[in-house]
Design a protein around this motif. Structure first.
Motif, mmCIF file in Angstrom:
data_model
loop_
_atom_site.group_PDB
_atom_site.id
_atom_site.type_symbol
_atom_site.label_atom_id
_atom_site.label_comp_id
_atom_site.label_asym_id
_atom_site.label_seq_id
_atom_site.Cartn_x
_atom_site.Cartn_y
_atom_site.Cartn_z
ATOM 1 N N LEU A 4 0.835 -1.195 0.000
ATOM 2 C CA LEU A 4 0.000 0.000 0.000
ATOM 3 C C LEU A 4 0.871 1.247 0.000
ATOM 4 O O LEU A 4 0.644 2.163 -0.769
ATOM 5 C CB LEU A 4 -0.938 0.002 1.215
ATOM 6 C CG LEU A 4 -1.921 1.165 1.273
ATOM 7 C CD1 LEU A 4 -2.812 1.175 0.040
ATOM 8 C CD2 LEU A 4 -2.756 1.072 2.530
ATOM 9 N N SER A 5 1.897 1.305 0.827
ATOM 10 C CA SER A 5 2.744 2.488 0.874
ATOM 11 C C SER A 5 3.547 2.611 -0.414
ATOM 12 O O SER A 5 3.840 3.709 -0.864
ATOM 13 C CB SER A 5 3.652 2.478 2.098
ATOM 14 O OG SER A 5 4.491 1.347 2.077
ATOM 15 N N SER A 6 3.886 1.502 -1.048
ATOM 16 C CA SER A 6 4.584 1.528 -2.319
ATOM 17 C C SER A 6 3.680 2.120 -3.400
ATOM 18 O O SER A 6 4.118 2.929 -4.216
ATOM 19 C CB SER A 6 5.021 0.119 -2.680
ATOM 20 O OG SER A 6 5.447 0.043 -3.999
ATOM 21 N N ALA A 11 2.012 6.772 -6.710
ATOM 22 C CA ALA A 11 0.962 7.741 -7.076
ATOM 23 C C ALA A 11 1.429 9.172 -6.796
ATOM 24 O O ALA A 11 1.225 10.079 -7.609
ATOM 25 C CB ALA A 11 -0.322 7.436 -6.314
ATOM 26 N N ALA A 12 2.070 9.375 -5.644
ATOM 27 C CA ALA A 12 2.576 10.710 -5.303
ATOM 28 C C ALA A 12 3.645 11.146 -6.299
ATOM 29 O O ALA A 12 3.698 12.310 -6.704
ATOM 30 C CB ALA A 12 3.124 10.721 -3.882
#
Length: 186
Positions: A4-6, A11-12
């Motif tokens: 999820l953080s990846s 996306a960022a």
């Protein structure tokens, strides 16, 4: 959780990249135009912006008065080491080619220089070509001078043949450029 953080990081990064590209697109200057003015930038093939500036004795010289001659407009300051290095070579070239229609207009960026230092430098070398004083920075702005020295080789029809930013120009290179300009006079 790592996946999820990846995904969030990816996306960022994509959003940041797209915002950067949008900013470049919005703020880009069109080629051949001066920033915020819509006027042609002084570059090879364009007409040289006309100007009238005073000499040390108050005589005014206009670039447009020199139509039909090969002209080097050189913007300089006395604190500029490359300027100080190339101007004696410019004097020698001027002495050699002025009878053939070559003119140098040495435009002192007086709004960035100390007048007494500029005068002392001129007197030290005894330059015989016209020294003009750009007191309010008008010529530097019109010619979009961002570095000193900046040299503009102007053909007899008033168009710019070549722009040289920085220096010092070697005397042999300066001579070659002047001879090329003079081919258009004769």
């Amino acid at each position: 959780m790592d996946k999820l953080s990846s995904k969030q990081f990816f996306a960022a990064a994509i959003v940041t990249l797209l915002l950067g590209l949008a900013w470049i697109g919005v703020s880009a200057q069109l080629p051949g135009t001066a920033a915020n003015s819509g006027i042609p930038a002084p570059q090879a093939g364009f007409q040289a912006p006309d100007f009238t500036l005073p000499t040390q004795d108050g005589t005014e010289i206009a670039l447009s008065d020199l139509e039909g001659q090969a002209v080097l407009v050189n913007v300089w300051a006395s604190w500029c080491s490359p300027c100080r290095q190339e101007m004696p070579a410019m004097e020698r070239i001027y002495q050699e080619y002025q009878a053939e229609g070559f003119v140098i207009l040495a435009v002192n960026a007086a709004n960035q220089d100390n007048r007494a230092d500029a005068v002392a430098f001129i007197e030290e070398y005894g330059f015989s070509f016209p020294i003009l004083y750009d007191v309010d920075g008008y010529v530097s702005e019109q010619y979009q001078v961002r570095a000193l020295p900046s040299s503009f080789f102007i053909l007899p029809d008033g168009s710019i043949q070549e722009v040289v930013i920085g220096g010092p120009m070697a005397e042999a290179l300066l001579q070659t450029r002047v001879e090329t300009l003079l081919e258009e006079v004769n």
